[in-house]
Write a protein that holds these residues in place. Structure first.
Motif, PDB file in Angstrom:
ATOM      1  N   THR A 112       0.954  -1.213  -0.059  1.00  0.00           N
ATOM      2  CA  THR A 112      -0.033  -0.019  -0.007  1.00  0.00           C
ATOM      3  C   THR A 112       1.020   1.323  -0.048  1.00  0.00           C
ATOM      4  O   THR A 112       0.647   2.280  -0.663  1.00  0.00           O
ATOM      5  N   GLU A 113       1.930   1.107   0.782  1.00  0.00           N
ATOM      6  CA  GLU A 113       2.819   2.261   0.916  1.00  0.00           C
ATOM      7  C   GLU A 113       3.444   2.519  -0.454  1.00  0.00           C
ATOM      8  O   GLU A 113       3.564   3.727  -1.018  1.00  0.00           O
ATOM      9  N   LEU A 114       3.822   1.565  -1.348  1.00  0.00           N
ATOM     10  CA  LEU A 114       4.421   1.496  -2.770  1.00  0.00           C
ATOM     11  C   LEU A 114       3.277   2.318  -3.602  1.00  0.00           C
ATOM     12  O   LEU A 114       3.761   3.070  -4.523  1.00  0.00           O
ATOM     13  N   LEU A 115       2.140   2.018  -3.457  1.00  0.00           N
ATOM     14  CA  LEU A 115       1.089   2.527  -4.369  1.00  0.00           C
ATOM     15  C   LEU A 115       0.585   3.926  -3.755  1.00  0.00           C
ATOM     16  O   LEU A 115      -0.059   4.524  -4.468  1.00  0.00           O
ATOM     17  N   LYS A 116       1.215   4.339  -2.572  1.00  0.00           N
ATOM     18  CA  LYS A 116       0.663   5.567  -2.191  1.00  0.00           C
ATOM     19  C   LYS A 116      -0.724   5.642  -1.927  1.00  0.00           C
ATOM     20  O   LYS A 116      -1.456   6.785  -2.109  1.00  0.00           O
ATOM     21  N   ALA A 117      -1.156   4.538  -1.326  1.00  0.00           N
ATOM     22  CA  ALA A 117      -2.607   4.522  -1.293  1.00  0.00           C
ATOM     23  C   ALA A 117      -2.969   4.564   0.159  1.00  0.00           C
ATOM     24  O   ALA A 117      -2.184   4.402   1.098  1.00  0.00           O
ATOM     25  N   GLU A 118      -4.345   4.622   0.420  1.00  0.00           N
ATOM     26  CA  GLU A 118      -4.763   4.382   1.929  1.00  0.00           C
ATOM     27  C   GLU A 118      -5.176   3.163   2.248  1.00  0.00           C
ATOM     28  O   GLU A 118      -6.041   2.407   1.393  1.00  0.00           O
ATOM     29  N   LEU A 119      -4.678   2.759   3.320  1.00  0.00           N
ATOM     30  CA  LEU A 119      -5.100   1.495   3.936  1.00  0.00           C
ATOM     31  C   LEU A 119      -6.252   1.357   4.924  1.00  0.00           C
ATOM     32  O   LEU A 119      -5.950   2.296   5.808  1.00  0.00           O
ATOM     33  N   LYS A 120      -7.351   0.561   4.513  1.00  0.00           N
ATOM     34  CA  LYS A 120      -8.052   0.495   5.800  1.00  0.00           C
ATOM     35  C   LYS A 120      -8.411  -0.776   6.365  1.00  0.00           C
ATOM     36  O   LYS A 120      -8.528  -1.690   5.558  1.00  0.00           O
ATOM     37  N   VAL A 121      -8.395  -0.857   7.601  1.00  0.00           N
ATOM     38  CA  VAL A 121      -8.134  -2.151   8.343  1.00  0.00           C
ATOM     39  C   VAL A 121      -9.632  -2.447   8.650  1.00  0.00           C
ATOM     40  O   VAL A 121     -10.180  -1.841   9.434  1.00  0.00           O
ATOM     41  N   LEU A 122      -9.972  -3.747   8.243  1.00  0.00           N
ATOM     42  CA  LEU A 122     -11.332  -4.238   8.624  1.00  0.00           C
ATOM     43  C   LEU A 122     -11.568  -5.617   9.300  1.00  0.00           C
ATOM     44  O   LEU A 122     -11.037  -6.489   9.108  1.00  0.00           O
ATOM     45  N   TYR A 123     -12.504  -5.682  10.517  1.00  0.00           N
ATOM     46  CA  TYR A 123     -12.919  -6.645  10.918  1.00  0.00           C
ATOM     47  C   TYR A 123     -14.234  -6.883  10.615  1.00  0.00           C
ATOM     48  O   TYR A 123     -15.089  -6.233  11.068  1.00  0.00           O
ATOM     49  N   VAL A 124     -14.661  -8.173  10.227  1.00  0.00           N
ATOM     50  CA  VAL A 124     -16.075  -8.552   9.861  1.00  0.00           C
ATOM     51  C   VAL A 124     -16.425  -9.552  11.195  1.00  0.00           C
ATOM     52  O   VAL A 124     -15.955 -10.645  11.319  1.00  0.00           O
ATOM     53  N   ASN A 125     -17.356  -8.931  11.896  1.00  0.00           N
ATOM     54  CA  ASN A 125     -17.855  -9.781  13.095  1.00  0.00           C
ATOM     55  C   ASN A 125     -19.000 -10.437  12.591  1.00  0.00           C
ATOM     56  O   ASN A 125     -20.129 -10.055  12.258  1.00  0.00           O
ATOM     57  N   THR A 126     -19.124 -11.932  12.588  1.00  0.00           N
ATOM     58  CA  THR A 126     -20.009 -12.830  12.119  1.00  0.00           C
ATOM     59  C   THR A 126     -20.574 -13.616  13.282  1.00  0.00           C
ATOM     60  O   THR A 126     -19.995 -13.799  14.307  1.00  0.00           O
ATOM     61  N   PRO A 127     -21.817 -14.290  13.130  1.00  0.00           N
ATOM     62  CA  PRO A 127     -22.516 -14.818  14.214  1.00  0.00           C
ATOM     63  C   PRO A 127     -21.648 -16.172  14.644  1.00  0.00           C
ATOM     64  O   PRO A 127     -21.735 -16.381  15.713  1.00  0.00           O
TER      65      PRO A 127
END
Length: 259
Positions: free
Chosen positions: A155-170
């Motif tokens: 992501t740093e090489l791409l100069k992009a924004e990284l969004k960290v996601l946790y999916v909470n499932t039943p």
């Protein structure tokens, strides 16, 4: 998308095409090739296309090469990925319907299940030329830490924004405070930067990832997959394959502990 991506990360690119031939084509004489005019015409078209791709890449200042593989149908791309010491593979998928292997293509399907290098799968018709926002879906397990760091570096090489996601499932429900505590501990150990921890509640991992990607207008999604032998499969290869079938943006698949 492939050429702008490669230019941005300053990587050499190898254009590879596997073509099915009725016999061992490389051993045929020119006269014998004329017995299979349709296949010969197809091969010539592939060669011309590979040549054009290399020339387009070189015109953009990208180091490029090509590889045409004659196959009886049993050949698998991961064999060449290993022999050529490839660091990342970019492949395509055909659509959204049908059996997974048909939808993904047999080589793409095989790569997702067998290779130890990151695989970027791009849906047919995707036209964006850059990745500015990348979502990584993670369950903050320690054994995925090296793969998370690899995505962060990418992501740093791409100069992009990284969004960290946790999916909470039943099936794998965790209270929010516990997710934030576990997630922060994981990021403190493996992340080079501070990241907000985003939590989405969904019945299935794929649905949560897609909802969040749409909400944030993400350009790509990354998932860290676990092998079939893992008893707590949060992101199994099948989840990744389902996600590719259901989402229009590129999906980056990484195996745990492969770096």
């Amino acid at each position: 998308m492939v050429l702008p991506l490669q230019k941005k990360i300053d990587a050499e690119i190898l254009f590879m095409h596997i073509i099915i031939t009725p016999i061992v084509w490389a051993k045929l004489t020119p006269e014998q090739e004329n017995l299979f005019l349709d296949k010969k015409s197809e091969i010539n078209a592939v060669k011309a296309n590979l040549k054009d791709l290399v020339e387009r890449a070189q015109a953009m200042g990208i180091s490029a090469n090509k590889l045409l593989v004659y196959s009886n149908g049993a050949e698998r791309i991961n064999k060449y990925v290993e022999s050529e010491k490839v660091d990342m593979v970019v492949m395509g998928s055909h659509g959204t319907y049908g059996f997974k292997e048909h939808m993904l293509g047999s080589n793409t399907y095989s790569m997702l299940r067998r290779t130890n290098v990151p695989v970027i799968v791009i849906k047919e018709g995707f036209e964006h030329s850059s990745i500015d926002t990348l979502v990584i879906a993670t369950n903050f397990r320690e054994e995925t830490g090296k793969s998370f760091a690899q995505i962060e570096n990418f992501t740093e090489l791409l100069k992009a924004e990284l969004k960290v996601l946790y999916v909470n499932t039943p099936d794998h429900f965790v209270e929010t405070n516990d997710i934030l505590k576990i997630g922060q501990s994981f990021l403190d150990e493996f992340a080079a930067y501070n990241h907000e921890i985003n939590i989405v509640d969904a019945f299935r991992e794929e649905r949560g990832i897609i909802q969040f990607a749409k909400k944030t207008q993400a350009d790509a999604v990354a998932v860290i997959t676990f092998g079939k032998s893992d008893l707590l499969q949060y992101f199994s290869p099948s989840v990744t394959e389902n996600l590719i079938a259901m989402i229009d943006i590129p999906v980056i698949s990484l195996r745990k502990n492969t770096f």
